[in-house]
Design a protein around this motif. Structure first.
Motif, PDB file in Angstrom:
ATOM      1  N   ALA A   7     -29.378  19.497  10.457  1.00 26.18           N
ATOM      2  CA  ALA A   7     -28.661  19.240   9.309  1.00 26.18           C
ATOM      3  C   ALA A   7     -28.696  17.676   9.294  1.00 26.18           C
ATOM      4  O   ALA A   7     -29.235  16.955   8.141  1.00 26.18           O
ATOM      5  N   CYS A  40     -21.533  23.116  12.181  1.00 26.72           N
ATOM      6  CA  CYS A  40     -21.803  23.774  11.017  1.00 26.72           C
ATOM      7  C   CYS A  40     -21.487  25.290  11.318  1.00 26.72           C
ATOM      8  O   CYS A  40     -21.493  26.336  10.504  1.00 26.72           O
ATOM      9  N   LEU A  49     -20.014  21.527   7.887  1.00 22.52           N
ATOM     10  CA  LEU A  49     -20.600  21.563   6.984  1.00 22.52           C
ATOM     11  C   LEU A  49     -21.033  22.920   6.247  1.00 22.52           C
ATOM     12  O   LEU A  49     -20.855  23.913   7.185  1.00 22.52           O
ATOM     13  N   ALA A  51     -22.902  24.553   2.511  1.00 20.24           N
ATOM     14  CA  ALA A  51     -24.165  24.503   1.711  1.00 20.24           C
ATOM     15  C   ALA A  51     -23.948  25.106   0.491  1.00 20.24           C
ATOM     16  O   ALA A  51     -23.451  26.335   0.403  1.00 20.24           O
ATOM     17  N   CYS A  81     -22.405  28.343   6.434  1.00 17.87           N
ATOM     18  CA  CYS A  81     -23.638  28.718   7.193  1.00 17.87           C
ATOM     19  C   CYS A  81     -23.376  30.046   7.839  1.00 17.87           C
ATOM     20  O   CYS A  81     -22.443  30.148   8.484  1.00 17.87           O
ATOM     21  N   LEU A  88     -29.507  23.900   6.192  1.00 16.14           N
ATOM     22  CA  LEU A  88     -28.437  23.837   5.217  1.00 16.14           C
ATOM     23  C   LEU A  88     -29.249  24.392   3.886  1.00 16.14           C
ATOM     24  O   LEU A  88     -28.640  24.920   2.912  1.00 16.14           O
TER      25      LEU A  88
END
Length: 182
Positions: A7, A40, A49, A51, A81, A88
């Motif tokens: 990432a 993630c 994170l 996406a 994710c 990503l």
């Protein structure tokens, strides 16, 4: 699973369009560096994170939005994710394909936009989504199919977005800005 180091590479390869996006990029990079094992993962309580994809039709005149089943707002396609996502970018394409039911989507090489927003995730805990968004183009004649995650799914003209479209207008403006340079 998307490794935070991957990432970081994706984020550092992107040229943000302005100082605000550059600052957010650096914040996401710092988060990944501080949490090299779980940045993630949805289980990362401080945030994680995610996406997303701004899906534009082949003519570049409409954007595909989902009426999110939990948030009840029109938003871009995207989400968490998953274990098979290598990046990503791969996660954004998978999410766009799953949530739209459209085969043959084409995703941009670099992010279009990033956003950080508070959310109560599927674990029921307050958290933050550090959302990395990509431009995705649908093939000619693409017809979306509503998934289990959506209350509705519809093409919206770029000039007539729903009033509750969250940060979609910002992404559309960036799409138009990038398209005018091509």
């Amino acid at each position: 699973m998307v490794k935070p180091a991957v990432a970081v590479e994706e984020l550092r390869a992107w040229e943000p369009p302005d100082a605000a996006q550059a600052a957010l990029r650096e914040a996401l990079v710092a988060f990944c560096l501080a949490r090299p094992d779980d940045a993630c993962l949805r289980e990362c309580e401080p945030g994680h994170l995610t996406a997303s994809a701004l899906v534009v039709d082949a003519a570049g005149e409409n954007v595909l939005l989902t009426l999110h089943g939990r948030f009840h707002r029109w938003v871009q396609l995207g989400g968490h994710c998953e274990p098979d996502d290598a990046s990503l970018r791969a996660a954004a394409l998978r999410e766009a394909t799953e949530e739209s039911g459209i085969a043959g989507l084409e995703i941009g090489e670099h992010p279009l936009h990033i956003d950080v927003h508070p959310v109560t995730c599927s674990l029921g805990l307050p958290s933050r989504h550090l959302d990395v968004r990509y431009l995705v183009r649908a093939p000619e004649g693409a017809r979306p199919v509503i998934s289990d995650e959506s209350a509705d799914l519809a093409w919206w003209p770029l000039d007539d977005l729903p009033p509750d479209a969250d940060t979609v207008p910002e992404m559309v403006a960036l799409y138009r800005q990038n398209s005018s340079r091509s």
